[in-house]
Design a protein around this motif. Structure first.
Motif, PDB file in Angstrom:
ATOM      1  N   PHE A  51      37.726  52.244  48.348  1.00  4.82           N
ATOM      2  CA  PHE A  51      38.510  53.317  47.948  1.00  4.82           C
ATOM      3  C   PHE A  51      39.982  53.514  48.558  1.00  4.82           C
ATOM      4  CE2 PHE A  51      40.123  57.861  47.492  1.00  4.82           C
ATOM      5  CZ  PHE A  51      39.889  57.727  46.085  1.00  4.82           C
ATOM      6  N   TYR A  52      39.844  53.475  50.033  1.00  3.48           N
ATOM      7  CA  TYR A  52      40.967  53.791  50.675  1.00  3.48           C
ATOM      8  C   TYR A  52      41.953  52.463  50.684  1.00  3.48           C
ATOM      9  CZ  TYR A  52      38.944  58.400  51.498  1.00  3.48           C
ATOM     10  OH  TYR A  52      38.379  59.564  51.345  1.00  3.48           O
ATOM     11  N   SER A  53      41.271  51.281  50.437  1.00  2.25           N
ATOM     12  CA  SER A  53      42.328  50.263  50.138  1.00  2.25           C
ATOM     13  C   SER A  53      43.164  50.309  48.869  1.00  2.25           C
ATOM     14  CB  SER A  53      41.481  49.083  50.172  1.00  2.25           C
ATOM     15  OG  SER A  53      40.705  48.863  51.560  1.00  2.25           O
ATOM     16  N   GLY A  91      44.346  51.760  39.855  1.00  3.62           N
ATOM     17  CA  GLY A  91      44.477  50.446  39.036  1.00  3.62           C
ATOM     18  C   GLY A  91      43.176  49.759  39.141  1.00  3.62           C
ATOM     19  N   VAL A  92      42.283  50.313  38.809  1.00  2.00           N
ATOM     20  CA  VAL A  92      40.825  49.770  38.697  1.00  2.00           C
ATOM     21  C   VAL A  92      40.570  49.865  37.012  1.00  2.00           C
ATOM     22  CG1 VAL A  92      38.600  49.096  39.373  1.00  2.00           C
ATOM     23  CG2 VAL A  92      40.512  49.811  41.029  1.00  2.00           C
ATOM     24  N   GLU A 156      44.621  47.011  34.773  1.00  2.00           N
ATOM     25  CA  GLU A 156      44.869  46.177  36.033  1.00  2.00           C
ATOM     26  C   GLU A 156      45.953  45.025  35.466  1.00  2.00           C
ATOM     27  OE1 GLU A 156      41.159  44.194  37.015  1.00  2.00           O
ATOM     28  OE2 GLU A 156      40.386  46.101  37.711  1.00  2.00           O
ATOM     29  N   ASN A 157      46.267  45.070  34.149  1.00  2.00           N
ATOM     30  CA  ASN A 157      47.230  44.138  33.727  1.00  2.00           C
ATOM     31  C   ASN A 157      47.841  44.837  32.332  1.00  2.00           C
ATOM     32  OD1 ASN A 157      45.657  43.037  31.361  1.00  2.00           O
ATOM     33  ND2 ASN A 157      44.803  41.361  32.836  1.00  2.00           N
ATOM     34  N   ASN A 345      39.915  38.046  39.672  1.00  2.00           N
ATOM     35  CA  ASN A 345      39.414  38.948  40.771  1.00  2.00           C
ATOM     36  C   ASN A 345      39.396  40.348  40.322  1.00  2.00           C
ATOM     37  OD1 ASN A 345      39.181  36.218  41.863  1.00  2.00           O
ATOM     38  ND2 ASN A 345      40.774  36.600  43.094  1.00  2.00           N
ATOM     39  N   SER A 346      38.402  41.084  40.430  1.00  2.00           N
ATOM     40  CA  SER A 346      38.571  42.501  40.102  1.00  2.00           C
ATOM     41  C   SER A 346      37.278  43.117  40.520  1.00  2.00           C
ATOM     42  CB  SER A 346      38.598  42.494  38.508  1.00  2.00           C
ATOM     43  OG  SER A 346      37.771  42.012  37.752  1.00  2.00           O
TER      44      SER A 346
END
Length: 409
Positions: A51-53, A91-92, A156-157, A345-346
């Motif tokens: 989360f904090y990343s 952004g997920v 994400e895109n 990568n997600s």
């Protein structure tokens, strides 16, 4: 992403699934909303992996505190929008919110074609807008509206965003919460541009379950049989076997391994030049279900360049994106279409918790999947194909046409 992504199909998730709305029966008090916001602020950081990343800790809690201060001055729609904007800022694409939009919407089927957002379908009352380009909403230029609406969508895109935006433009509650319209219970103006450049202004009422004018007669194969998770058809003129894989989910009446056997038995007994697997509208489920296909295709004569094709697009998401990557890596498939809506990568393996008072569903990701050393923003096709409004009007599937006409050198 297997079992966790399967839950994404069962439970409505605003970022990736079809909109099965849950209506809140009554308005909540300020105190009830504050309780939900506090629950959201405590549970999401504890449950969302990394989360904090994804967001600065101080920034997140500052947003929460400012939100709480504003709550007494906000209506329900504005509060829902603010919650969405906070979670979307991660952004997920697999992490978002759902379970609260009101059923009634504006009676259009918008689609973002290569040239912009067009009316793909509508009711008899607004039939004159069919195939026209959306240029304004409530007098606001559509590009400005898109920018505002993007803030409530988890993506994400740009390819996933382009698939989601059209449906959000139909939701009065979202538009009202963003301040794009003044009253979600009144008619709203939509401005369209036809192919001659003439502007059509319509005052539109929201409606529940609109009766659209276009049926399936002119639709190409990929618009058909959307109620089936998977099906196939033989195209005798081109000797193509076309498989549409709509959802990574077993059908009780036809388990996937039985389906695969039926397809390959058919190909072994009928002249087949090309095999096409269409995943362009598959938003995920359980990626392991596709395993019988890999076993069947491994040593088959159609597993060669120019014989095996996979159709992908902006709605190829989650487990369907995994299957597309596996087909690219472990077979001789050629990818055709548009970039996928999910990054190679997600985050995934999603779970859900419900906010106590509002019943809003919060979906969070529990695992990060690192599947591509290049860390691209999408899985890109080998043969990229635009999809235009003219293609749609004429019932043409440019992805399949590319396969038909493609000759491997």
């Amino acid at each position: 992403m297997k079992k966790g992504l399967f839950s994404m199909i069962v439970v409505f998730f605003i970022a990736g699934c079809s909109q099965e709305e849950i209506i809140m029966e009554s308005m909540l008090t300020t105190e009830m909303w504050l309780e939900d916001i506090e629950e959201f602020a405590q549970r999401l950081p504890a449950k969302q992996v990394d989360f904090y990343s994804l967001i600065d800790e101080d920034d997140f809690y500052q947003k929460i505190e400012l939100f709480k201060i504003d709550v007494p001055h906000l209506n329900d729609a504005q509060i829902k929008v603010r919650l969405n904007q906070i979670i979307s800022s991660l952004g997920v694409a697999h992490t978002g919110m759902g379970g609260y939009f009101i059923d009634e919407k504006y009676p259009f089927d918008f689609y973002w074609f290569d040239e912009g957002i067009f009316v793909r379908n509508t009711t008899k009352e607004y039939e004159e807008a069919l195939y026209t380009k959306l240029v304004k909403l409530n007098g606001i230029e559509i590009n400005h509206v898109i920018k505002q609406v993007s803030s409530v969508i988890s993506y994400e895109n740009e390819y996933w965003l382009k698939k989601k935006i059209p449906s959000y433009l139909l939701i009065p509650e979202v538009l009202y919460g963003l301040g794009i319209i003044e009253d979600m219970n009144k008619k709203t103006s939509f401005s369209f541009e036809n192919e001659e450049g003439e502007v059509l202004d319509l005052i539109v009422s929201k409606i529940d379950n609109p009766n659209f004018v276009i049926k399936n007669e002119l639709n190409p194969l990929f618009y058909q049989n959307k109620d089936q998770n998977y099906w196939f058809e033989y195209l005798p003129k081109t000797k193509i076997v076309y498989i549409q894989y709509n959802q990574c989910m077993e059908m009780k009446e036809m388990p996937f391994d039985h389906f695969v056997k039926e397809v390959f038995d058919f190909m072994d007994n009928n002249e087949t030049d090309k095999l096409v697997i269409d995943l362009r509208d598959n938003t995920g489920g359980d990626s392991s279900i596709f395993a019988p296909f890999f076993k069947a295709i491994e040593k088959h004569e159609l597993n060669q360049k120019g014989k095996l094709y996979v159709l992908i697009g902006g709605r190829t998401f989650s487990s369907a994106r995994i299957n597309s990557m596996e087909l690219k890596q472990y077979t001789n498939a050629i990818l055709v279409g548009e970039p996928t809506g999910a990054k190679p990568n997600s985050y995934g393996e999603s779970q859900v918790f419900k906010l106590k008072n509002s019943g809003i569903l919060v979906q969070y990701s529990t695992k990060y999947f690192n599947m591509d050393k290049k860390d691209l923003d999408a899985l890109y096709p080998d043969l990229e194909v635009p999809y235009t409004i003219e293609d749609f009007k004429n019932g043409i599937d440019p992805f399949l046409e590319m396969v038909i006409n493609h000759v491997q050198k």
